[in-house]
Design a protein around this motif. Sequence first.
Motif, PDB file in Angstrom:
ATOM      1  N   THR A   1       0.751  -1.376   0.087  1.00  0.00           N
ATOM      2  CA  THR A   1       0.032   0.002   0.005  1.00  0.00           C
ATOM      3  C   THR A   1       0.819   1.121  -0.024  1.00  0.00           C
ATOM      4  O   THR A   1       0.683   2.303  -0.666  1.00  0.00           O
ATOM      5  CB  THR A   1      -0.916   0.093   1.312  1.00  0.00           C
ATOM      6  N   THR A   2       2.167   1.170   0.758  1.00  0.00           N
ATOM      7  CA  THR A   2       2.837   2.124   0.871  1.00  0.00           C
ATOM      8  C   THR A   2       3.431   2.567  -0.657  1.00  0.00           C
ATOM      9  O   THR A   2       3.597   3.870  -0.986  1.00  0.00           O
ATOM     10  CB  THR A   2       4.093   2.126   1.480  1.00  0.00           C
ATOM     11  N   SER A   3       3.895   1.567  -1.297  1.00  0.00           N
ATOM     12  CA  SER A   3       4.475   1.566  -2.638  1.00  0.00           C
ATOM     13  C   SER A   3       3.322   2.459  -3.615  1.00  0.00           C
ATOM     14  O   SER A   3       3.595   3.358  -4.359  1.00  0.00           O
ATOM     15  CB  SER A   3       4.756   0.404  -3.399  1.00  0.00           C
ATOM     16  N   LYS A   4       2.104   1.682  -3.270  1.00  0.00           N
ATOM     17  CA  LYS A   4       1.039   2.402  -4.307  1.00  0.00           C
ATOM     18  C   LYS A   4       0.718   3.890  -3.871  1.00  0.00           C
ATOM     19  O   LYS A   4       0.598   4.582  -4.910  1.00  0.00           O
ATOM     20  CB  LYS A   4      -0.287   1.590  -4.119  1.00  0.00           C
ATOM     21  N   LYS A   5       1.036   4.370  -2.733  1.00  0.00           N
ATOM     22  CA  LYS A   5       0.700   5.598  -2.508  1.00  0.00           C
ATOM     23  C   LYS A   5       1.784   6.527  -2.910  1.00  0.00           C
ATOM     24  O   LYS A   5       1.600   7.642  -3.335  1.00  0.00           O
ATOM     25  CB  LYS A   5       0.346   5.857  -0.994  1.00  0.00           C
ATOM     26  N   CYS A   6       2.933   6.071  -2.845  1.00  0.00           N
ATOM     27  CA  CYS A   6       4.173   6.563  -3.307  1.00  0.00           C
ATOM     28  C   CYS A   6       4.025   6.785  -4.807  1.00  0.00           C
ATOM     29  O   CYS A   6       4.213   8.018  -5.277  1.00  0.00           O
ATOM     30  CB  CYS A   6       5.344   6.061  -2.831  1.00  0.00           C
ATOM     31  N   ILE A   7       3.732   5.768  -5.371  1.00  0.00           N
ATOM     32  CA  ILE A   7       3.763   5.742  -6.951  1.00  0.00           C
ATOM     33  C   ILE A   7       2.559   6.953  -7.441  1.00  0.00           C
ATOM     34  O   ILE A   7       2.734   7.528  -8.434  1.00  0.00           O
ATOM     35  CB  ILE A   7       3.329   4.563  -7.597  1.00  0.00           C
ATOM     36  N   GLU A   8       1.419   6.945  -6.632  1.00  0.00           N
ATOM     37  CA  GLU A   8       0.343   7.693  -6.939  1.00  0.00           C
ATOM     38  C   GLU A   8       0.859   9.229  -6.794  1.00  0.00           C
ATOM     39  O   GLU A   8       0.532  10.211  -7.655  1.00  0.00           O
ATOM     40  CB  GLU A   8      -0.764   7.623  -6.174  1.00  0.00           C
ATOM     41  N   LYS A   9       1.521   9.556  -5.762  1.00  0.00           N
ATOM     42  CA  LYS A   9       2.098  10.931  -5.425  1.00  0.00           C
ATOM     43  C   LYS A   9       2.951  11.433  -6.303  1.00  0.00           C
ATOM     44  O   LYS A   9       3.111  12.451  -6.907  1.00  0.00           O
ATOM     45  CB  LYS A   9       2.564  10.888  -3.966  1.00  0.00           C
ATOM     46  N   CYS A  10       3.915  10.345  -6.716  1.00  0.00           N
ATOM     47  CA  CYS A  10       4.849  10.658  -7.893  1.00  0.00           C
ATOM     48  C   CYS A  10       4.158  11.041  -9.084  1.00  0.00           C
ATOM     49  O   CYS A  10       4.591  12.032  -9.773  1.00  0.00           O
ATOM     50  CB  CYS A  10       5.824   9.536  -8.154  1.00  0.00           C
ATOM     51  N   ASN A  11       3.025  10.214  -9.658  1.00  0.00           N
ATOM     52  CA  ASN A  11       2.320  10.700 -10.597  1.00  0.00           C
ATOM     53  C   ASN A  11       1.655  11.841 -10.580  1.00  0.00           C
ATOM     54  O   ASN A  11       1.592  12.736 -11.645  1.00  0.00           O
ATOM     55  CB  ASN A  11       1.333   9.625 -10.962  1.00  0.00           C
ATOM     56  N   ASN A  12       1.152  12.477  -9.372  1.00  0.00           N
ATOM     57  CA  ASN A  12       0.791  13.859  -9.035  1.00  0.00           C
ATOM     58  C   ASN A  12       1.691  14.791  -9.483  1.00  0.00           C
ATOM     59  O   ASN A  12       1.481  15.688 -10.117  1.00  0.00           O
ATOM     60  CB  ASN A  12      -0.024  13.904  -7.874  1.00  0.00           C
ATOM     61  N   LEU A  13       2.884  14.514  -8.988  1.00  0.00           N
ATOM     62  CA  LEU A  13       3.798  15.454  -9.038  1.00  0.00           C
ATOM     63  C   LEU A  13       4.412  15.286 -10.575  1.00  0.00           C
ATOM     64  O   LEU A  13       4.566  16.633 -11.244  1.00  0.00           O
ATOM     65  CB  LEU A  13       5.265  14.917  -8.338  1.00  0.00           C
ATOM     66  N   LEU A  14       4.483  14.341 -11.196  1.00  0.00           N
ATOM     67  CA  LEU A  14       4.824  14.402 -12.675  1.00  0.00           C
ATOM     68  C   LEU A  14       3.604  15.068 -13.577  1.00  0.00           C
ATOM     69  O   LEU A  14       4.332  15.724 -14.291  1.00  0.00           O
ATOM     70  CB  LEU A  14       4.782  12.791 -13.220  1.00  0.00           C
ATOM     71  N   GLN A  15       2.495  15.135 -13.183  1.00  0.00           N
ATOM     72  CA  GLN A  15       1.499  15.659 -14.084  1.00  0.00           C
ATOM     73  C   GLN A  15       1.744  17.376 -13.794  1.00  0.00           C
ATOM     74  O   GLN A  15       1.679  17.947 -14.749  1.00  0.00           O
ATOM     75  CB  GLN A  15       0.040  15.614 -13.381  1.00  0.00           C
ATOM     76  N   GLY A  16       2.266  17.949 -12.610  1.00  0.00           N
ATOM     77  CA  GLY A  16       2.416  19.009 -12.244  1.00  0.00           C
ATOM     78  C   GLY A  16       3.906  19.394 -13.197  1.00  0.00           C
ATOM     79  O   GLY A  16       3.961  20.651 -13.880  1.00  0.00           O
ATOM     80  N   GLU A  17       4.776  18.816 -13.198  1.00  0.00           N
ATOM     81  CA  GLU A  17       5.997  19.192 -14.042  1.00  0.00           C
ATOM     82  C   GLU A  17       5.762  18.957 -15.297  1.00  0.00           C
ATOM     83  O   GLU A  17       6.243  19.884 -15.968  1.00  0.00           O
ATOM     84  CB  GLU A  17       7.139  17.795 -13.703  1.00  0.00           C
TER      85      GLU A  17
END
Length: 83
Positions: free
Chosen positions: A3-19
């Motif tokens: 679950t932690t990995s999934k949350k981290c991936i989700e957060k990184c994807n959100n950051l990627l969208q901003g970048e």
Amino acid sequence: MTTTSKKCIEKCNNLLQGELSAVETYQQALEKFGSEPQAQTLREILRDHQDSASILTQNIIKMGGVCQNSRRYSEVVWRKCGR
């Protein structure tokens, strides 16, 4: 995958969208102001956002995730390369 990995991936994807949004914005600014003296600063900031997007993409893949914006990222990179 934890679950932690999934949350981290989700957060990184959100950051990627901003970048990726930032990359597109700076590309548009350079199209408009590319011949101005300040354009070099815009290019440097653009490169910073491109580098950040690349690092986030690599991290998402290393964690076993899939970039939600992989198509958009490819389009941004190809435009940068002039292809």
